[in-house]
Design an enzyme around this catalytic site. Structure first.
Site, PDB file in Angstrom:
ATOM      1  N   LYS A  60      -9.989  34.765  45.834  1.00 14.40           N
ATOM      2  CA  LYS A  60     -10.736  33.594  46.303  1.00 14.40           C
ATOM      3  C   LYS A  60     -11.184  33.760  47.754  1.00 14.40           C
ATOM      4  CE  LYS A  60      -9.218  29.932  43.200  1.00 14.40           C
ATOM      5  NZ  LYS A  60      -8.515  28.643  43.079  1.00 14.40           N
TER       6      LYS A  60
ATOM      7  N   LYS B 198     -11.883  37.696  33.469  1.00 10.48           N
ATOM      8  CA  LYS B 198     -11.431  36.426  32.908  1.00 10.48           C
ATOM      9  C   LYS B 198     -12.611  35.470  32.745  1.00 10.48           C
ATOM     10  CE  LYS B 198      -9.627  33.126  35.580  1.00 10.48           C
ATOM     11  NZ  LYS B 198      -8.792  32.240  36.380  1.00 10.48           N
TER      12      LYS B 198
ATOM     13  N   LYS C 271     -14.477  29.092  35.225  1.00  8.98           N
ATOM     14  CA  LYS C 271     -15.343  27.930  35.461  1.00  8.98           C
ATOM     15  C   LYS C 271     -16.475  28.276  36.407  1.00  8.98           C
ATOM     16  CE  LYS C 271     -11.389  24.787  35.670  1.00  8.98           C
ATOM     17  NZ  LYS C 271     -10.399  24.321  36.636  1.00  8.98           N
TER      18      LYS C 271
HETATM   19  P1  TYM Z   1      -7.110  26.045  36.640  1.00  7.74           P
HETATM   20  O1  TYM Z   1      -7.827  24.771  36.551  1.00  7.74           O
HETATM   21  O2  TYM Z   1      -7.732  27.188  37.359  1.00  7.74           O
HETATM   22  O3  TYM Z   1      -6.729  26.577  35.182  1.00  7.74           O
HETATM   23  C1  TYM Z   1      -6.114  25.708  34.261  1.00  7.74           C
HETATM   24  C2  TYM Z   1      -5.379  26.478  33.181  1.00  7.74           C
HETATM   25  O4  TYM Z   1      -6.292  27.265  32.400  1.00  7.74           O
HETATM   26  C3  TYM Z   1      -5.790  28.591  32.293  1.00  7.74           C
HETATM   27  N1  TYM Z   1      -6.942  29.500  32.184  1.00  7.74           N
HETATM   28  C4  TYM Z   1      -7.102  30.399  31.199  1.00  7.74           C
HETATM   29  N2  TYM Z   1      -6.361  30.718  30.135  1.00  7.74           N
HETATM   30  C5  TYM Z   1      -6.821  31.686  29.310  1.00  7.74           C
HETATM   31  N3  TYM Z   1      -8.000  32.340  29.496  1.00  7.74           N
HETATM   32  C6  TYM Z   1      -8.786  32.046  30.558  1.00  7.74           C
HETATM   33  N4  TYM Z   1      -9.946  32.667  30.731  1.00  7.74           N
HETATM   34  C7  TYM Z   1      -8.353  31.039  31.466  1.00  7.74           C
HETATM   35  N5  TYM Z   1      -8.878  30.495  32.597  1.00  7.74           N
HETATM   36  C8  TYM Z   1      -8.002  29.560  33.025  1.00  7.74           C
HETATM   37  C9  TYM Z   1      -4.993  28.789  33.573  1.00  7.74           C
HETATM   38  O5  TYM Z   1      -4.070  29.841  33.432  1.00  7.74           O
HETATM   39  C10 TYM Z   1      -4.336  27.456  33.729  1.00  7.74           C
HETATM   40  O6  TYM Z   1      -3.169  27.374  32.932  1.00  7.74           O
HETATM   41  N6  TYM Z   1      -3.304  26.428  39.471  1.00  7.74           N
HETATM   42  C11 TYM Z   1      -3.449  25.939  38.114  1.00  7.74           C
HETATM   43  C12 TYM Z   1      -3.382  24.433  38.043  1.00  7.74           C
HETATM   44  C13 TYM Z   1      -2.044  23.938  38.463  1.00  7.74           C
HETATM   45  C14 TYM Z   1      -0.801  24.172  37.803  1.00  7.74           C
HETATM   46  C15 TYM Z   1       0.178  23.525  38.589  1.00  7.74           C
HETATM   47  C16 TYM Z   1      -0.458  24.848  36.643  1.00  7.74           C
HETATM   48  C17 TYM Z   1      -1.766  23.181  39.567  1.00  7.74           C
HETATM   49  N7  TYM Z   1      -0.436  22.935  39.635  1.00  7.74           N
HETATM   50  C18 TYM Z   1       1.532  23.575  38.238  1.00  7.74           C
HETATM   51  C19 TYM Z   1       0.896  24.901  36.315  1.00  7.74           C
HETATM   52  C20 TYM Z   1       1.861  24.270  37.088  1.00  7.74           C
HETATM   53  C21 TYM Z   1      -4.754  26.500  37.564  1.00  7.74           C
HETATM   54  O7  TYM Z   1      -4.864  27.660  37.334  1.00  7.74           O
HETATM   55  O8  TYM Z   1      -5.745  25.656  37.296  1.00  7.74           O
END
Ligand code: TYM
Length: 330
Positions: A113, A195, A198
């Site tokens: 990032k 990956k 978004k």
């Molecule tokens: P975020 O919004 O980036 O992603 C949310 C979840 O989606 C999963 N993910 C995927 N899984 C499979 N294939 C993909 N291409 C893919 N892209 C995203 C991510 O692994 C995630 O599970 N930091 C976290 C949000 C968060 C969180 C937490 C999670 C904040 N606090 C505490 C667990 C525990 C995140 O990645 O958000």
């Protein structure tokens, strides 16, 4: 017997992709009957990259509606907005004092990032995994269902829990990540080594949960495939393997069942079939999300109830932490 605790969250940043759905939200639905679940909308994480305030507000509500439309039952789970429970920020501060700058700056996502947002390498970006640790540890979480990209962050959560417990005495439960085998890493439709994200600049790379049928079919039609013509999952065929994985996740079948059903089919028809499966699965979710978004009062009430429930659980842990670190209390 007390139920085990599950915690997870998604950021309301950008449009959610089928990767977020398969890697996270969908697996949560399966857990809600057997665990005490906390599912948050991570708006505090989202502002570590620049957000348009009105958009962030809108997306937060969109995401609440989406959680429910995907099958999260707000009666069974605490569904809430992270910034509504101030204990997250408060515990994050304490955990910051146990986190080494070196370990935070070595996190893969921070490095990625920082490279992508070189004009805005802010402290929050580096603190992102510490805030995640605060999220998880506040609820004495046992299991954290996430996609594979979050594994490193959860290792830090575990390290911080252990470090705190060693220094101040047993306080936090040490959480385990729960990473599903099938959907842990959905790849970009344009580059199977990347990956699905978004924020991908290529509009054909990611299938969004908000995409209509035409857009979904078009993106799958344009998805990159591999040389040869067999529809089989293998290391030499990362594009086909990714498409098969997406198909299985939405169809609920195994790779070998999927391979058998596509045997002898051409790539074009195969991609159309995967696209149709995804579009069919998303249509009812999209309709339900739209219906829920017209019931703003219902959504506001369920978020208020969720944060109340989360607040009660979080406060217990935070008071204990404050006592352990030696903050003066009457
Ligand atoms: P975020 O919004 O980036 O992603 C949310 C979840 O989606 C999963 N993910 C995927 N899984 C499979 N294939 C993909 N291409 C893919 N892209 C995203 C991510 O692994 C995630 O599970 N930091 C976290 C949000 C968060 C969180 C937490 C999670 C904040 N606090 C505490 C667990 C525990 C995140 O990645 O958000």
């Amino acid at each position: 017997m007390e139920k085990k605790v599950v915690y997870s969250a998604v950021q309301p940043s950008g449009n959610l992709t089928i990767g977020n759905y398969i890697g996270a939200i969908r697996s949560w639905v399966k857990l809600q009957n057997d665990y005490d679940c906390f599912f948050a909308i991570a708006d505090m994480h989202a502002i570590t990259v620049r957000q348009e305030p009105a958009e962030l507000r809108r997306r937060t509500l969109d995401l609440a509606a989406l959680y429910v439309a995907c099958g999260i039952d707000p009666e069974k789970c605490a569904l809430y907005v992270q910034s509504h429970v101030s204990a997250h920020a408060e515990l994050c501060w304490v955990l910051n004092t146990l986190t080494y700058v070196g370990e935070a700056s070595r996190m893969t996502q921070f490095k990625d990032k920082s490279a992508r947002h070189a004009d805005n390498v802010n402290m929050g970006l580096m603190d992102y995994p510490v805030l995640m640790a605060a999220d998880v540890l506040l609820y004495q979480t046992d299991l954290v269902p996430v996609g594979a990209d979050q594994k490193q962050h959860l290792e830090l959560s575990r390290d911080l829990a252990i470090r705190f417990n060693n220094r101040y005495g047993e306080t936090f439960r040490v959480p385990e990540p729960l990473i599903e085998r099938g959907g842990a890493k959905i790849a970009s439709l344009q580059d199977p080594f990347k990956k699905m994200s978004k924020s991908d600049e290529n509009p054909n790379a990611s299938v969004f949960l908000s995409d209509d049928r035409d857009a979904i079919l078009r993106k799958f039609k344009r998805a990159v495939t591999d040389s040869g013509d067999a529809i089989v999952a293998s290391e030499e065929k990362p594009g086909i393997t990714n498409l098969l994985g997406i198909y299985c996740a939405f169809k609920g079948c195994t790779m070998s069942e999927a391979e058998a059903s596509f045997a002898g089919m051409g790539y074009g028809d195969f991609k159309l079939a995967v696209g149709e499966t995804v579009a069919d699965a998303l249509a009812p979710i999209q309709a339900e999300q739209k219906r829920l978004l017209s019931e703003k009062k219902y959504l506001a009430e369920l978020l208020a109830a969720g944060s109340e429930r989360a607040f009660r659980a979080a406060r217990k842990t935070l008071s204990k932490v404050y006592r352990k670190v030696g903050f003066y209390r009457e």
